[in-house]
Scaffold this motif. Sequence first.
Motif, short mmCIF file in Angstrom:
data_model
loop_
_atom_site.label_atom_id
_atom_site.label_comp_id
_atom_site.label_asym_id
_atom_site.label_seq_id
_atom_site.Cartn_x
_atom_site.Cartn_y
_atom_site.Cartn_z
N ALA A 50 8.13 109.03 -57.60
CA ALA A 50 9.52 109.37 -57.92
C ALA A 50 9.67 110.01 -59.30
N ARG A 51 8.66 109.88 -60.14
CA ARG A 51 8.71 110.49 -61.48
C ARG A 51 8.39 111.98 -61.43
N TYR A 52 7.90 112.47 -60.30
CA TYR A 52 7.46 113.86 -60.18
C TYR A 52 8.53 114.71 -59.49
N ARG A 53 9.66 114.85 -60.17
CA ARG A 53 10.78 115.61 -59.59
C ARG A 53 11.09 116.89 -60.35
N GLY A 54 10.26 117.24 -61.30
CA GLY A 54 10.44 118.49 -62.01
C GLY A 54 11.52 118.49 -63.05
N ARG A 55 11.96 117.30 -63.46
CA ARG A 55 12.97 117.22 -64.51
C ARG A 55 12.31 117.34 -65.88
N PRO A 56 13.08 117.67 -66.89
CA PRO A 56 12.50 117.70 -68.24
C PRO A 56 11.83 116.37 -68.57
N GLY A 57 10.60 116.42 -69.01
CA GLY A 57 9.86 115.19 -69.33
C GLY A 57 9.09 114.61 -68.17
N LEU A 71 5.86 118.24 -60.46
CA LEU A 71 6.78 118.44 -59.36
C LEU A 71 6.00 118.31 -58.05
N TYR A 72 6.10 117.13 -57.44
CA TYR A 72 5.35 116.81 -56.24
C TYR A 72 6.30 116.44 -55.11
N LEU A 73 5.81 116.57 -53.89
CA LEU A 73 6.48 115.99 -52.73
C LEU A 73 5.41 115.46 -51.79
N ALA A 74 5.84 114.63 -50.85
CA ALA A 74 4.90 114.06 -49.89
C ALA A 74 5.38 114.34 -48.48
N LEU A 75 4.42 114.52 -47.59
CA LEU A 75 4.69 114.75 -46.17
C LEU A 75 3.68 113.95 -45.38
N LEU A 76 4.19 113.03 -44.54
CA LEU A 76 3.33 112.11 -43.79
C LEU A 76 2.34 111.42 -44.72
N GLY A 77 2.82 111.07 -45.90
CA GLY A 77 2.02 110.31 -46.85
C GLY A 77 1.09 111.14 -47.70
N ARG A 78 1.01 112.43 -47.47
CA ARG A 78 0.13 113.31 -48.25
C ARG A 78 0.94 113.98 -49.35
N ARG A 131 8.54 126.08 -57.64
CA ARG A 131 9.55 125.34 -58.40
C ARG A 131 10.97 125.74 -58.03
N ARG A 132 11.22 127.02 -57.86
CA ARG A 132 12.59 127.46 -57.61
C ARG A 132 13.17 126.87 -56.32
N HIS A 133 12.31 126.39 -55.43
CA HIS A 133 12.79 125.77 -54.19
C HIS A 133 13.04 124.27 -54.35
N TYR A 134 12.29 123.63 -55.27
CA TYR A 134 12.27 122.17 -55.31
C TYR A 134 12.79 121.55 -56.61
N TYR A 188 16.05 122.55 -51.90
CA TYR A 188 15.17 121.50 -51.37
C TYR A 188 14.79 120.46 -52.43
N SER A 189 15.63 120.32 -53.42
CA SER A 189 15.31 119.37 -54.51
C SER A 189 15.20 117.94 -54.01
N GLY A 190 15.90 117.62 -52.92
CA GLY A 190 15.86 116.25 -52.40
C GLY A 190 14.49 115.84 -51.89
N PHE A 191 13.62 116.81 -51.60
CA PHE A 191 12.28 116.48 -51.12
C PHE A 191 11.35 116.08 -52.26
N ALA A 192 11.69 116.46 -53.48
CA ALA A 192 10.78 116.23 -54.61
C ALA A 192 10.71 114.75 -54.96
N GLY A 193 9.50 114.32 -55.29
CA GLY A 193 9.29 112.95 -55.75
C GLY A 193 9.37 111.89 -54.67
N ARG A 194 9.24 112.28 -53.43
CA ARG A 194 9.32 111.29 -52.34
C ARG A 194 8.67 111.85 -51.08
#
Length: 265
Positions: free
Chosen positions: A46-53, A57-64, A72-75, A81-87
Amino acid sequence: MPGLGGRGLWLGLAVAVAAAAAMAARLMGWWSPRADFRLFIPEELARYRGRPGDPGLYLALLGRVYDVSSGRRHYEPGAHYSGFAGRDASRAFVTGDYSEAGLVDDVSDLSFSEMLTLQNWLSFYEKNYKFMGRVIGRFYGEDGLPTPELTQAEAMMTKGLEANRQELIEKQRFPPCNAEWSFIRGSRFWCSQQSGGVSRDWIGVPRKLFKPGVKPHCVCVRTTGPPSDQLPENPTHRNRGDLDHPNLGEYPGCPPLAITCSVPL
């Protein structure tokens, strides 16, 4: 494209089987144990959402977990698609529900076709973004190995691939008719060498195809040569193509070998 009578159908089947086997091997490669990945807990991801600090910027799909910094411009925060980031929001990739209730990893009630859509997304991320690790939770245990839920998801994808393979074979054997409807004239069906989007060296004649649980629909049926399901070692046939298939029916009032059939209102 060669017609799929006799040898052609078996060749098409062999190609479809090979494609399904290749995809199954790819799925096994994605989910097999590896020593070069990192394990995340959901709170860490959840810390990998591309916010300052944030560390990334990560996301997971089927646990990967994938590093989507290059997109970045998408997430990033505020992006579509920012809601996919960090989860792991696997379910939303199929449903399009981007609410907090929809951005979850539960895919247990998705259909075969929906799981294939998810598999296509997985292929996209494997191809375009760097794999970073796995999330401990629904799909991977603390040892980094697949859980029963991931095994079930894999089985659903495999069944979906098989269903697609069977659908492709049937469409090559019985391509959909061209069709038009008029309030005055009713329906008209006709066959051509391109009808149904299936290129072939025969035209065929319109017939109703009956399948359990499905409304009958018009397909083009080959009228010469052996039946498509005839085994190569049994060369004897009546030179009627697939006309004698038990799930086919003629349209009333249409000549049996006409390539066009009108059905009045």
